[in-house]
Design a protein around this motif. Structure first.
Motif, PDB file in Angstrom:
ATOM      1  N   ILE A 155       0.822  -1.203   0.000  1.00  0.00           N
ATOM      2  CA  ILE A 155       0.000   0.000   0.000  1.00  0.00           C
ATOM      3  C   ILE A 155       0.857   1.255   0.000  1.00  0.00           C
ATOM      4  O   ILE A 155       0.536   2.248  -0.651  1.00  0.00           O
ATOM      5  CB  ILE A 155      -0.996   0.007   1.189  1.00  0.00           C
ATOM      6  N   SER A 156       2.002   1.234   0.696  1.00  0.00           N
ATOM      7  CA  SER A 156       2.857   2.416   0.709  1.00  0.00           C
ATOM      8  C   SER A 156       3.562   2.600  -0.625  1.00  0.00           C
ATOM      9  O   SER A 156       3.915   3.713  -1.006  1.00  0.00           O
ATOM     10  CB  SER A 156       3.887   2.314   1.844  1.00  0.00           C
ATOM     11  N   GLN A 157       3.768   1.498  -1.364  1.00  0.00           N
ATOM     12  CA  GLN A 157       4.352   1.610  -2.698  1.00  0.00           C
ATOM     13  C   GLN A 157       3.354   2.217  -3.676  1.00  0.00           C
ATOM     14  O   GLN A 157       3.700   3.093  -4.467  1.00  0.00           O
ATOM     15  CB  GLN A 157       4.804   0.227  -3.189  1.00  0.00           C
ATOM     16  N   ILE A 158       2.116   1.753  -3.590  1.00  0.00           N
ATOM     17  CA  ILE A 158       1.092   2.251  -4.512  1.00  0.00           C
ATOM     18  C   ILE A 158       0.775   3.715  -4.246  1.00  0.00           C
ATOM     19  O   ILE A 158       0.690   4.534  -5.167  1.00  0.00           O
ATOM     20  CB  ILE A 158      -0.198   1.414  -4.386  1.00  0.00           C
ATOM     21  N   MET A 159       0.640   4.060  -2.961  1.00  0.00           N
ATOM     22  CA  MET A 159       0.194   5.396  -2.600  1.00  0.00           C
ATOM     23  C   MET A 159       1.362   6.321  -2.275  1.00  0.00           C
ATOM     24  O   MET A 159       1.261   7.207  -1.419  1.00  0.00           O
ATOM     25  CB  MET A 159      -0.768   5.337  -1.411  1.00  0.00           C
ATOM     26  N   ARG A 160       2.458   6.181  -2.984  1.00  0.00           N
ATOM     27  CA  ARG A 160       3.680   6.944  -2.749  1.00  0.00           C
ATOM     28  C   ARG A 160       3.450   8.444  -2.739  1.00  0.00           C
ATOM     29  O   ARG A 160       4.041   9.170  -1.938  1.00  0.00           O
ATOM     30  CB  ARG A 160       4.696   6.579  -3.831  1.00  0.00           C
ATOM     31  N   TYR A 161       2.594   8.906  -3.589  1.00  0.00           N
ATOM     32  CA  TYR A 161       2.414  10.347  -3.735  1.00  0.00           C
ATOM     33  C   TYR A 161       1.136  10.860  -3.074  1.00  0.00           C
ATOM     34  O   TYR A 161       0.654  11.932  -3.419  1.00  0.00           O
ATOM     35  CB  TYR A 161       2.435  10.722  -5.207  1.00  0.00           C
ATOM     36  N   GLY A 162       0.580  10.121  -2.112  1.00  0.00           N
ATOM     37  CA  GLY A 162      -0.540  10.628  -1.340  1.00  0.00           C
ATOM     38  C   GLY A 162      -1.886  10.061  -1.738  1.00  0.00           C
ATOM     39  O   GLY A 162      -2.093   9.635  -2.873  1.00  0.00           O
ATOM     40  N   PHE A 163      -2.840  10.057  -0.784  1.00  0.00           N
ATOM     41  CA  PHE A 163      -4.202   9.590  -1.013  1.00  0.00           C
ATOM     42  C   PHE A 163      -5.068  10.740  -1.524  1.00  0.00           C
ATOM     43  O   PHE A 163      -5.048  11.822  -0.962  1.00  0.00           O
ATOM     44  CB  PHE A 163      -4.810   9.073   0.297  1.00  0.00           C
ATOM     45  N   ALA A 198      -1.431   5.400 -11.548  1.00  0.00           N
ATOM     46  CA  ALA A 198      -2.662   5.818 -12.212  1.00  0.00           C
ATOM     47  C   ALA A 198      -3.805   5.921 -11.215  1.00  0.00           C
ATOM     48  O   ALA A 198      -4.009   5.028 -10.384  1.00  0.00           O
ATOM     49  CB  ALA A 198      -3.036   4.825 -13.313  1.00  0.00           C
ATOM     50  N   CYS A 199      -4.534   7.020 -11.276  1.00  0.00           N
ATOM     51  CA  CYS A 199      -5.741   7.208 -10.484  1.00  0.00           C
ATOM     52  C   CYS A 199      -6.920   7.324 -11.446  1.00  0.00           C
ATOM     53  O   CYS A 199      -6.881   8.135 -12.383  1.00  0.00           O
ATOM     54  CB  CYS A 199      -5.650   8.452  -9.606  1.00  0.00           C
ATOM     55  N   THR A 200      -7.954   6.503 -11.221  1.00  0.00           N
ATOM     56  CA  THR A 200      -9.089   6.409 -12.127  1.00  0.00           C
ATOM     57  C   THR A 200     -10.382   6.535 -11.344  1.00  0.00           C
ATOM     58  O   THR A 200     -10.479   6.059 -10.209  1.00  0.00           O
ATOM     59  CB  THR A 200      -9.077   5.057 -12.862  1.00  0.00           C
ATOM     60  N   GLY A 201     -11.390   7.155 -11.929  1.00  0.00           N
ATOM     61  CA  GLY A 201     -12.667   7.230 -11.234  1.00  0.00           C
ATOM     62  C   GLY A 201     -13.774   7.829 -12.068  1.00  0.00           C
ATOM     63  O   GLY A 201     -13.563   8.281 -13.196  1.00  0.00           O
ATOM     64  N   LEU A 205     -11.301  15.794  -5.498  1.00  0.00           N
ATOM     65  CA  LEU A 205     -10.133  15.029  -5.055  1.00  0.00           C
ATOM     66  C   LEU A 205      -8.857  15.816  -5.308  1.00  0.00           C
ATOM     67  O   LEU A 205      -8.769  16.590  -6.267  1.00  0.00           O
ATOM     68  CB  LEU A 205     -10.040  13.698  -5.805  1.00  0.00           C
ATOM     69  N   LEU A 206      -7.864  15.594  -4.453  1.00  0.00           N
ATOM     70  CA  LEU A 206      -6.528  16.116  -4.693  1.00  0.00           C
ATOM     71  C   LEU A 206      -5.678  14.974  -5.220  1.00  0.00           C
ATOM     72  O   LEU A 206      -5.477  13.971  -4.544  1.00  0.00           O
ATOM     73  CB  LEU A 206      -5.920  16.663  -3.391  1.00  0.00           C
ATOM     74  N   LEU A 207      -5.222  15.104  -6.443  1.00  0.00           N
ATOM     75  CA  LEU A 207      -4.508  14.027  -7.118  1.00  0.00           C
ATOM     76  C   LEU A 207      -3.015  14.320  -7.169  1.00  0.00           C
ATOM     77  O   LEU A 207      -2.605  15.362  -7.658  1.00  0.00           O
ATOM     78  CB  LEU A 207      -5.051  13.850  -8.536  1.00  0.00           C
ATOM     79  N   PHE A 208      -2.224  13.385  -6.638  1.00  0.00           N
ATOM     80  CA  PHE A 208      -0.768  13.517  -6.637  1.00  0.00           C
ATOM     81  C   PHE A 208      -0.338  14.846  -6.024  1.00  0.00           C
ATOM     82  O   PHE A 208       0.547  15.525  -6.521  1.00  0.00           O
ATOM     83  CB  PHE A 208      -0.217  13.389  -8.061  1.00  0.00           C
ATOM     84  N   ASP A 209      -0.980  15.216  -4.933  1.00  0.00           N
ATOM     85  CA  ASP A 209      -0.688  16.530  -4.368  1.00  0.00           C
ATOM     86  C   ASP A 209       0.632  16.572  -3.617  1.00  0.00           C
ATOM     87  O   ASP A 209       1.029  17.634  -3.137  1.00  0.00           O
ATOM     88  CB  ASP A 209      -1.840  16.994  -3.472  1.00  0.00           C
ATOM     89  N   GLN A 210       1.345  15.435  -3.509  1.00  0.00           N
ATOM     90  CA  GLN A 210       2.695  15.450  -2.964  1.00  0.00           C
ATOM     91  C   GLN A 210       3.720  15.843  -4.031  1.00  0.00           C
ATOM     92  O   GLN A 210       4.913  15.903  -3.756  1.00  0.00           O
ATOM     93  CB  GLN A 210       3.055  14.072  -2.395  1.00  0.00           C
ATOM     94  N   LEU A 211       3.230  16.089  -5.221  1.00  0.00           N
ATOM     95  CA  LEU A 211       4.098  16.522  -6.310  1.00  0.00           C
ATOM     96  C   LEU A 211       3.732  17.940  -6.708  1.00  0.00           C
ATOM     97  O   LEU A 211       2.575  18.346  -6.643  1.00  0.00           O
ATOM     98  CB  LEU A 211       3.941  15.591  -7.523  1.00  0.00           C
TER      99      LEU A 211
END
Length: 337
Positions: free
Chosen positions: A97-105, A234-237, A315-321
């Motif tokens: 889970i930490s690998q997948i969500m590297r750049y934030g939820f 990839a984030c999809t929805g 949603l905030l997408l990849f907001d750690q970038l």
């Protein structure tokens, strides 16, 4: 100057843009939108940290588990706040889970962590709110031990039966059960591929011309990106965008299916971040109507600024970038966007 340069764009202006996109159809929709907005090993944790309900391999996590939950913290303007370094890549021994969500939820609502992807389930709409994937050459490579045809669509036992979607919901509806995390992205094992057939990973999609065609083309495009990258996220929805009615007012209108009232999205988004072997980052952001689309329409027609998707989805997408960290956005040098 392009409209997204002005980050203070009003909600009314954004709704106007989204309504233009939502009112258009197929090729016309694409054109209007383009121009208007243009680990196989099972993880083990202490039972006090999470609960796996019934017989499903779905972990439901409380917020305290995560060391960084950006979507639950104070919002920072990613166009202004500068981060000098990319967040270090988790070690191979780190929880999946930490690998997948590297750049934030993107959010912390009804999160389910499966073996190779993470999703947030919308209990009101009976579809995913978002699904997050970390794609690697190993996860998408052809595997003779994995046979998609042996997978079956099945209910998610971790979702309370009040809010669960069932196979009956799409029966005779005219819609396909559309994967948000594509089966072709998760070929590490048969069990992992089977998890993508959980109905909590599905949303109703138009079949011919979309799920089986243009949406499938987008999924294949994402797998091609893996061959050129070290990591692909990839984030999809789904989206439910307003349209202007005859009275000149904006309304959000969508169909629901059968007794469970499974919502049929009006549009879908997919935002993809690629990391090269040298560490360079690029992003592609797509927004597509849940409608039949002519094969001749190129995928790039559905590129939109990621801010459009964020505002429309909440949603905030990849907001750690930070945007400044991307070499390319939607195929163009970031400095020119």
């Amino acid at each position: 100057m392009k409209w997204w340069k002005n980050f203070s764009i009003s909600s009314r202006e954004m709704l106007k843009l989204l309504s233009i996109a939502g009112a258009a159809g197929s090729i016309g929709y694409a054109s209007a939108l383009h121009h208007a907005a243009i680990d196989d090993q099972r993880r083990k944790y202490d039972d006090s940290v999470f609960q796996v309900e019934r017989d499903e391999s779905v972990a439901v996590f409380p917020p305290s588990l995560f060391s960084r939950v950006s979507a639950a913290t104070k919002v920072k303007d990613s166009l202004i706040i500068h981060q000098a370094n990319v967040i270090p890549e988790p070690s191979q021994n780190a929880p999946r889970i930490s690998q997948i969500m590297r750049y934030g939820f993107p959010s912390l609502s009804n999160i389910r962590s499966l073996d190779d992807f993470v999703l947030a389930y919308d209990t009101r709409l009976r579809i995913p709110q978002w699904v997050f994937e970390h794609l690697t050459p190993a996860s998408v490579a052809k595997n003779d031990q994995v046979d998609r045809s042996k997978c079956d669509f099945h209910e998610d036992g971790s979702v309370h039966h009040y809010f669960r979607s069932t196979n009956e919901d799409c029966k005779y509806s005219g819609y396909d059960r559309g994967h948000m995390a594509a089966a072709g992205n998760h070929r590490l094992s048969q069990d992992i591929c089977q998890q993508t057939f959980l109905l909590s990973n599905m949303a109703p999609q138009v079949g011919k011309g979309f799920n089986r065609d243009k949406w499938n083309e987008l999924e294949q495009h994402c797998r091609k990106l893996v061959s050129q990258s070290r990591n692909v996220y990839a984030c999809t929805g789904p989206l439910f965008l307003p349209r202007k009615a005859d009275d000149g007012k904006l309304y959000v209108k969508y169909r629901v299916l059968w007794d469970n009232h499974v919502a049929v999205p009006t549009q879908f988004f997919k935002v993809v971040v690629c990391e090269s072997e040298s560490g360079e980052l690029s992003m592609e952001s797509f927004l597509m109507p849940n409608a039949a689309i002519d094969d001749a329409v190129p995928l790039k027609t559905f590129h939109v600024p990621s801010e459009v998707t964020e505002r429309a989805s909440g949603l905030l997408l990849f907001d750690q970038l930070n945007k400044k960290q991307f070499k390319l956005i939607n195929g163009k040098t970031a400095a020119w966007i």
